[in-house]
Structure formats: C-alpha cells, structure tokens
Design a protein around this motif. Structure first.
Motif, PDB file in Angstrom:
ATOM      1  N   THR A 131      15.449   2.009 -18.577  1.00 41.57           N
ATOM      2  CA  THR A 131      14.766   0.823 -19.086  1.00 41.57           C
ATOM      3  C   THR A 131      14.433  -0.149 -17.959  1.00 41.57           C
ATOM      4  O   THR A 131      13.306  -0.647 -17.852  1.00 41.57           O
ATOM      5  N   LYS A 132      15.421  -0.398 -17.093  1.00 39.07           N
ATOM      6  CA  LYS A 132      15.187  -1.309 -15.974  1.00 39.07           C
ATOM      7  C   LYS A 132      14.193  -0.724 -14.975  1.00 39.07           C
ATOM      8  O   LYS A 132      13.352  -1.436 -14.423  1.00 39.07           O
ATOM      9  N   LEU A 133      14.282   0.583 -14.733  1.00 39.49           N
ATOM     10  CA  LEU A 133      13.331   1.241 -13.835  1.00 39.49           C
ATOM     11  C   LEU A 133      11.901   1.060 -14.327  1.00 39.49           C
ATOM     12  O   LEU A 133      10.988   0.761 -13.550  1.00 39.49           O
ATOM     13  N   SER A 134      11.717   1.250 -15.627  1.00 42.38           N
ATOM     14  CA  SER A 134      10.376   1.133 -16.204  1.00 42.38           C
ATOM     15  C   SER A 134       9.825  -0.276 -16.045  1.00 42.38           C
ATOM     16  O   SER A 134       8.630  -0.461 -15.770  1.00 42.38           O
ATOM     17  N   GLY A 183       0.770  -1.244   0.000  1.00 46.69           N
ATOM     18  CA  GLY A 183       0.000   0.000   0.000  1.00 46.69           C
ATOM     19  C   GLY A 183       0.794   1.282   0.000  1.00 46.69           C
ATOM     20  O   GLY A 183       0.212   2.376   0.051  1.00 46.69           O
ATOM     21  N   ALA A 184       2.119   1.189  -0.060  1.00 51.24           N
ATOM     22  CA  ALA A 184       2.942   2.400  -0.025  1.00 51.24           C
ATOM     23  C   ALA A 184       2.939   3.104  -1.382  1.00 51.24           C
ATOM     24  O   ALA A 184       2.752   2.479  -2.431  1.00 51.24           O
ATOM     25  N   HIS A 185       3.163   4.419  -1.343  1.00 53.34           N
ATOM     26  CA  HIS A 185       3.477   5.177  -2.541  1.00 53.34           C
ATOM     27  C   HIS A 185       4.999   5.156  -2.657  1.00 53.34           C
ATOM     28  O   HIS A 185       5.695   5.763  -1.839  1.00 53.34           O
ATOM     29  N   VAL A 186       5.502   4.438  -3.651  1.00 51.91           N
ATOM     30  CA  VAL A 186       6.939   4.210  -3.762  1.00 51.91           C
ATOM     31  C   VAL A 186       7.577   5.201  -4.713  1.00 51.91           C
ATOM     32  O   VAL A 186       7.083   5.448  -5.816  1.00 51.91           O
ATOM     33  N   VAL A 187       8.680   5.778  -4.258  1.00 57.56           N
ATOM     34  CA  VAL A 187       9.518   6.637  -5.105  1.00 57.56           C
ATOM     35  C   VAL A 187      10.717   5.793  -5.511  1.00 57.56           C
ATOM     36  O   VAL A 187      11.565   5.456  -4.692  1.00 57.56           O
ATOM     37  N   MET A 188      10.758   5.430  -6.780  1.00 52.93           N
ATOM     38  CA  MET A 188      11.807   4.555  -7.295  1.00 52.93           C
ATOM     39  C   MET A 188      12.919   5.389  -7.910  1.00 52.93           C
ATOM     40  O   MET A 188      12.676   6.174  -8.818  1.00 52.93           O
TER      41      MET A 188
END
Length: 249
Positions: free
Chosen positions: A40-43, A29-34
């Motif tokens: 490409t890998k992040l996406s 349920g967290a709002h994650v800041v990646m």
C-alpha cells in the motif's frame, strides 16, 4: 543533477528516506526500481514517480534479493545505482535480557547481511556501467547506544560502515564507487514502527542545531553522492545529523 535513463534501485522505498530518494531520482529522469514490503505504501510513493518498477520484496530473503536484481535486469538490462536504504530496529532488553539473539539475528539480517548480499548480486552489473552504491547507515554506528536495547542496531550499522570501506577498496579497480551516509534523527515512521515511547522532540536537545532532519534532506545528499559531481568520492561516510555526533561525544 541529471540521472536521465539511469537505472536506480532504492530499497526501503515505501516511506521515509527511501521514498524521498525514489521521488527525487524519478524527477531527475531516472528509471527507479522501488523495493519495499508494504504494498500500500509502495503504491502511494509510486504514484509520485514516473513509471517506476515496483517490487514488493523482503531484502533479507535470499530469493527475494535475487528476484530484485533479476527483475531489474529483465526490464532495463542494466543497473547504475544501488541505494541500500532498507533498515530496521527491534525493541529488546539487551545482553541481560532473554530476547537478545532473536533481535540480533533479525536486525543484522536486514541492516547488514541483506546489503552485503544485494551488493554481491548487483556488483557485476555496476561494473559494466561504472555505477555506484550508496549505503544508508546511521550515527548509531559511530556513537555509543542510548540504551541496552539499541546495541544490535548500533552494531549492525558499525558493520555496514566498515563493509562500505571494504567494498569500496575491492570495487575501485572496476570503476565502482561505494559510499555511506550516516543520518542522525530523521522524521520518519520508525518510532511508530518500533513502538518507541519517544517522540522526535525528545531528540531535539541531543543535537547542536536543535532540529530534526526531514527525509528530503538525506535524499538530496544521496543524489549528490550518486551523481557524477561526486566522481572522486568513494569509501566515505557522510554524517548529516544536525551536530548530534559532536554533542554526544
């Protein structure tokens, strides 16, 4: 362990431990800041999360570090958890080689200085939420290196371990917890990244349990330490290494 509506920053979220942690926090349920450098890998990881904020950034770049915090606050208005997971190693020839200081500066900038800087930037917001920080270190910060080329990595992680303790002391009056996790070998892409001749099977006999951890195992521990279940824990270093530290010492 519910993190509903909590704002969680995970650095190094494009692969390995960071990717697993981002996905698990999102499922809770967290709002994650990646945060990561490989878009490409992040996406690919973001596709497994629920509406994350994706920030392509180099944590060792001071402007990028400030942007990470600013974009998080601009979108969510708060920070509840900071997971300092981004780390690196560079193959080098050690003290007697000619590339020691170049490797030292690069490794320490990412593995230690960037974490200190992000902690400084995030701390005022963590004080407001009584949040916490989880730093991802390594058993390399506790044991002697396997080879001269590991010296810089080991020193950076040893420094991170002590920074965690110091930060825990300084932030404790404000209700902010700071802890470390020190994994042993974890099946990530780091060996490929540093062009190591070793394989993960090379590490099996170095552990008591004759196994290599998966990223999800470390992510499970990150979520526990970041949760209210660990509200009495600060300044601690959790070793998760399949008995490698004991066998090596």
């Amino acid at each position: 362990m519910s993190f509903k509506n909590k704002i969680v920053i995970v650095t190094g979220a494009s692969s390995g431990i960071g990717a697993s942690a981002a996905i698990m926090f999102s499922k809770e349920g967290a709002h994650v800041v990646m945060v990561g450098r490989n878009e490409t890998k992040l996406s690919a990881v973001a596709a497994k999360c629920s509406s994350p904020l994706v920030i392509r950034a180099d944590v060792a770049n001071d402007d990028d570090a400030r942007r990470i915090i600013n974009e998080t606050i601009n979108k969510f208005g708060q920070i509840d958890v900071l997971v300092n997971n981004a780390g690196m190693s560079i193959k080098n020839d050690g003290i007697l080689g000619n590339d020691m200081m170049t490797a030292y500066d690069a490794i320490v900038n990412v593995n230690l200085r960037a974490i200190v800087h992000l902690t400084v930037l995030a701390a005022p917001y963590l004080v407001k939420t009584k949040g916490n920080i989880v730093n991802i270190s390594s058993v390399a910060g506790i044991m002697a290196p396997f080879s001269p080329g590991m010296l810089n990595y080991c020193v950076s992680k040893a420094g991170l371990n002590h920074f965690t303790v110091c930060a825990a002391v300084e932030l404790s009056p404000h209700g902010v917890r700071v802890n470390t996790i020190s994994p042993g070998p974890v099946r990530t892409d780091i060996l490929e990244t540093v062009k190591s001749p070793l394989t993960w099977d090379s590490f099996l006999p170095l552990t008591l349990l004759n196994r290599i951890s998966e990223p999800e195992e470390v992510a499970d521990l990150i979520l526990y330490i970041a949760s209210d279940r660990a509200k009495s824990i600060t300044g601690s270093n959790y070793v998760t290494d399949n008995g490698m530290l004991i066998k090596r010492t």
